[in-house]
Design a protein around this motif. Sequence first.
Motif, PDB file in Angstrom:
ATOM      1  N   ALA A 191       0.835  -1.203   0.000  1.00 52.24           N
ATOM      2  CA  ALA A 191       0.000   0.000   0.000  1.00 52.24           C
ATOM      3  C   ALA A 191       0.869   1.252   0.000  1.00 52.24           C
ATOM      4  CB  ALA A 191      -0.927  -0.012   1.213  1.00 52.24           C
ATOM      5  N   ASP A 192       1.923   1.216   0.853  1.00 49.74           N
ATOM      6  CA  ASP A 192       2.848   2.360   0.862  1.00 49.74           C
ATOM      7  C   ASP A 192       3.528   2.515  -0.500  1.00 49.74           C
ATOM      8  OD1 ASP A 192       2.178   2.749   3.499  1.00 49.74           O
ATOM      9  OD2 ASP A 192       3.887   1.594   4.278  1.00 49.74           O
ATOM     10  N   ARG A 193       3.934   1.360  -1.061  1.00 49.30           N
ATOM     11  CA  ARG A 193       4.605   1.425  -2.364  1.00 49.30           C
ATOM     12  C   ARG A 193       3.637   1.872  -3.457  1.00 49.30           C
ATOM     13  NH1 ARG A 193       8.090  -3.816  -3.660  1.00 49.30           N
ATOM     14  NH2 ARG A 193       8.507  -2.496  -5.480  1.00 49.30           N
ATOM     15  N   GLU A 194       2.343   1.449  -3.336  1.00 51.52           N
ATOM     16  CA  GLU A 194       1.361   1.899  -4.317  1.00 51.52           C
ATOM     17  C   GLU A 194       1.160   3.405  -4.217  1.00 51.52           C
ATOM     18  OE1 GLU A 194      -2.134  -0.338  -3.672  1.00 51.52           O
ATOM     19  OE2 GLU A 194      -1.412  -2.146  -4.710  1.00 51.52           O
ATOM     20  N   ALA A 195       1.105   3.905  -2.961  1.00 47.62           N
ATOM     21  CA  ALA A 195       0.989   5.353  -2.795  1.00 47.62           C
ATOM     22  C   ALA A 195       2.204   6.060  -3.387  1.00 47.62           C
ATOM     23  CB  ALA A 195       0.824   5.701  -1.313  1.00 47.62           C
ATOM     24  N   SER A 196       3.403   5.500  -3.063  1.00 52.35           N
ATOM     25  CA  SER A 196       4.618   6.085  -3.625  1.00 52.35           C
ATOM     26  C   SER A 196       4.636   5.942  -5.142  1.00 52.35           C
ATOM     27  CB  SER A 196       5.848   5.401  -3.020  1.00 52.35           C
ATOM     28  OG  SER A 196       7.036   5.896  -3.588  1.00 52.35           O
ATOM     29  N   ALA A 197       4.155   4.772  -5.638  1.00 50.98           N
ATOM     30  CA  ALA A 197       4.114   4.560  -7.087  1.00 50.98           C
ATOM     31  C   ALA A 197       3.130   5.519  -7.750  1.00 50.98           C
ATOM     32  CB  ALA A 197       3.721   3.121  -7.397  1.00 50.98           C
TER      33      ALA A 197
END
Length: 245
Positions: free
Chosen positions: A118-124
């Motif tokens: 989820a964090d990586r999706e937000a960052s992505a």
Amino acid sequence: MATTNSSATPRLHQLDTMFALAADPSALPPAPVGAESTPWLAAAEVRAEREWLGEERQRLDEFTQAQFVAIQKQREELAGQRGAIDKELIQQHQELNRQTKLIEARNGALDTRERHLADREASAAVHLDRVTRAEQELQHLRQLNDAMRQDNDAQKLLLGQLRAETAQAREELRVARAEAAHLDHSLADRIRSLDEQQAHLLAQRQLLEARLRELHRGEEALERRAAELAEVEGHAYRDTVRHPA
């Protein structure tokens, strides 16, 4: 084992029927119609039936003993199988507990990974937005590059034309310089010729001036001579007048 029990069931039923007939001869089925029924024949049949029943009882005992042995063996086998099954169930239960622990650990890891994802999706998403803007800027730069390339092509074409015109101008300049050099050479020749003519004219002028000076001196001399002659004539005239002939 199941095949032995299924094949023995009709035989046991047959033996039960024989024991019932031995205990109650009246249960025998009626003789066929038209058959002879004498006492000695009936007693012989009863003895034969009893002998047969004895033999069958012995066979039944042997069969029962064999069945008991088979059942005992089956019980031992079943007990062994049950022990193996229980052991396998225990092992499966242990394996199930282990798998449950692993699943719980994996679920925890998956939860952690989902949070990380989820964090990586937000960052992505932020990175994707940056990439989108970068792609838009790149598209704009490509358009500018295309426009500059077209302008550069036009400039190259114009430069080619200018180079051709410059080459033509240089050729014309070379021809003009050649013509100017020829004119300069011709002018130098003309100047030398004029200088020579001027020197010749100057020499002639000097000669003319010298002749003019000589003529002037001659005229002066003539004037003086004429004056002298006039004076001589005047004296002569006056003498004539004074002294007529």
